[in-house]
Design an enzyme around this catalytic site. Structure first.
Site, PDB file in Angstrom:
ATOM      1  N   CYS A 166       0.804  -1.107   0.100  1.00 38.85           N
ATOM      2  CA  CYS A 166      -0.083  -0.022  -0.071  1.00 38.85           C
ATOM      3  C   CYS A 166       0.847   1.113   0.097  1.00 38.85           C
ATOM      4  CB  CYS A 166      -0.826  -0.109   1.143  1.00 38.85           C
ATOM      5  SG  CYS A 166      -0.065   0.016   2.701  1.00 38.85           S
TER       6      CYS A 166
ATOM      7  N   HIS B 168      -1.770   0.436   7.561  1.00 46.64           N
ATOM      8  CA  HIS B 168      -2.533   0.625   6.247  1.00 46.64           C
ATOM      9  C   HIS B 168      -2.167   2.217   5.852  1.00 46.64           C
ATOM     10  CE1 HIS B 168      -4.421  -0.003   2.470  1.00 46.64           C
ATOM     11  NE2 HIS B 168      -5.781   0.851   2.826  1.00 46.64           N
TER      12      HIS B 168
ATOM     13  N   ASP C  12      -8.176   4.449  -1.893  1.00 45.21           N
ATOM     14  CA  ASP C  12      -7.599   3.343  -1.289  1.00 45.21           C
ATOM     15  C   ASP C  12      -6.810   2.327  -2.291  1.00 45.21           C
ATOM     16  OD1 ASP C  12      -7.226   1.072   0.459  1.00 45.21           O
ATOM     17  OD2 ASP C  12      -8.871   1.474   1.351  1.00 45.21           O
TER      18      ASP C  12
END
Length: 541
Positions: A323, A454, A475
């Site tokens: 991520c 995250h 995202d």
């Protein structure tokens, strides 16, 4: 009236005196070896027979005790001892019939009847008792003691060894356990106590050893778990994971072999040139949102959007750990389309993940963030190591992009919310176009947003008519098929649900952002590199 010579108590008759003196006898019987008391004469004899056979023959023990306590020898009888026998005879025969003074006359050589007289008397009676037992058993001058005939061969009280005769046992004890023979009874108790303490200490040590072993095992497991979680378990990096996952897809029948080989070739080409292949990219979303807010979203008073940015999502090669890299790609895609950064990013394209890892390693080699480099073993390539706000900061700074980190290290609102975070982002975007139309497309780059486990990219913010705020977020965990729904001619309000995040949706304990502010001069880059030796961030509150 008769008076007791021991305690001075007076009684009215001779039977009462006899009973009174018998009480003294039974209360004062004391074992000569262990000082046991409080038992009657027969019980004491049995105790001596059974508990003290190993301490030489009884005859020698009695004589030794008499010698120590009363000064007697093998050739003489002690007056006190004789007196004690006479008292015993008087008591058992009725105390010299009607002459109470007789009981005191026998004490003329010792004036008063003391504890020693009773003690000696009891030993004398013990000797008489055992002599009568020898006669009853018909013992003569036979090697060994009465215990050998009555109870069998003696057993060593220290090690349990059995000898045929008591003399042999005595020799064994004196030679093998000589160090124990000089220990008195109290010492033996201390030895036993010491042994118990030593055993307890050994058991405690064993328990501590097991506990430390279990704690060490748990620590190793936790460390290995963290290594796997953060991609530091030497299981390979992007390339290895991509190939493994594609092979799984083929084995499950979800990918034809021809597709596997085609994707593998594309991946190898991308890795060779260091540029992302664009297979996870979705472009045009900012433009689509601009149209949507102009024509719909009646509950929104005003909305601010970042400069143009592409969405990148995780692939088979970085699923579960990529991520941070994907958010950097989003941020860089916006900067590459902004003329203000042409000088510092000239000729660049959005790099692939292994290339980003290489670029961070190069920044470490330049001297940026030595502490962070050390924590990651100065190596990212070939690993699945996570990156966060610090790595994104030093990478942008090494590219001469001016940025800073803001740390919202604790909640500033009710129920764990972060209103100060929302206010900061509103001020960041609304510094351009305040009082302008409902939809403001700013020149501000998107914001890198990090929280535990995250990271995401903030591409704008809504202000509702009721003055509540809502962030618009990309995202990297959201796949292309969902993002492409935002590109339709008529965007459904439900499609924006994946972008909109209200204050109640962001309730992690801590958030960090990386906000871009412009370009750095070469001198400013050097200064920031020096500052990164001890990493600091702006903290709110």
């Amino acid at each position: 009236m008769l008076s007791c010579d021991i305690c001075g108590e007076t009684v009215t008759s001779e039977p009462d005196m006899k009973a009174h003196l018998i009480v003294h006898m039974e209360n004062e019987i004391v074992c000569p070896f262990c000082k046991l008391s409080g038992v009657n004469y027969g019980e004491m004899c049995f105790h001596i027979e059974t508990a003290h056979f190993e301490q030489n023959t009884l005859e020698r023990n009695f004589e030794r005790i008499n010698t120590v306590q009363f000064g007697t020898s093998d050739n003489k009888k002690d007056n006190t001892l004789q007196c004690g026998v006479e008292v015993n005879s008087s008591i058992l025969s009725g105390c010299a019939s009607n002459h109470p003074k007789n009981s005191s006359q026998c004490l003329t050589k010792d004036s008063t009847l003391k504890h020693e007289a009773f003690y000696s008397e009891n030993l004398t009676e013990s000797r008489k008792f055992l002599k009568s037992r020898e006669k009853q058993a018909g013992l003569t001058e036979v090697k060994g003691s009465i215990y050998e005939t009555t109870y069998g061969p003696p057993e060593c009280p220290f090690c349990g060894k059995i000898e045929e005769h008591s003399e042999d046992m005595e020799t064994h004890v004196k030679t093998t356990h000589a160090n124990l023979l000089d220990i008195p009874l109290e010492g033996m108790d201390r030895v036993q106590c010491s042994g118990d303490l030593q055993l307890a200490h050994q058991l405690q040590q064993e328990e501590d050893r097991k506990r430390r072993s279990e704690e060490s095992r748990q620590e190793i497991e936790e460390f290995q778990k963290l290594q796997r979680q953060y991609g530091l378990d030497n299981s390979g990096g992007y390339k290895q994971q991509q190939l493994r996952n594609m092979e799984i897809e083929v084995n499950r029948g979800r990918m034809p072999p021809s597709e596997f080989h085609r994707r593998k070739a594309d991946m190898m080409e991308s890795l060779a040139i260091g540029i992302d292949d664009g297979k996870t990219k979705t472009s045009g979303i900012i433009e689509a949102l601009h149209k949507y807010y102009q024509n719909a979203a009646t509950d929104v008073r005003q909305v601010w959007l970042s400069s143009v940015v592409d969405h990148f999502h995780s692939s088979l090669g970085d699923k579960g750990w990529g991520c941070g890299y994907r958010n950097f790609q989003m941020l860089l895609s916006s900067l590459l389309q902004n003329d203000a950064y042409d000088d510092c990013l000239k000729g660049m394209s959005v790099p692939c993940i292994p290339k980003i890892q290489s670029m961070i390693e190069d920044a470490w080699k330049e001297g940026f963030d030595p502490q962070g480099a050390s924590q990651l073993n100065n190596r990212l390539q070939g690993t699945k190591a996570w990156i966060g706000a610090c790595e994104v900061y030093i990478l942008l700074t090494s590219l001469r992009v001016k940025c800073h980190i803001v740390d919202f290290h604790k909640s500033t609102g009710p129920l764990g919310t972060h209103p100060r975070l929302f206010e900061w982002i509103l001020n960041y975007y609304s510094s351009e176009g305040e009082g302008s139309p409902k939809v403001v497309c700013t020149s501000k780059p998107p914001i890198y947003l990090q929280h535990q486990g995250h990271s995401r990219t903030v591409i704008g913010i809504e202000e509702k008519k009721n003055r509540t705020l809502c962030l618009l977020i990309f995202d990297p965990g959201c796949p292309s098929r969902e993002m492409q729904k935002l590109l339709k001619q008529d965007i459904e309000a439900s499609s924006l649900k994946q972008l909109r995040k209200s204050m109640g949706n962001l309730k992690h304990k801590q958030y960090q952002i990386v906000a871009v502010e412009g370009a750095l001069s070469p001198e400013e880059k050097v200064a920031r590199r020096q500052d990164s030796q001890v990493f600091t961030a702006e903290k709110i509150p």
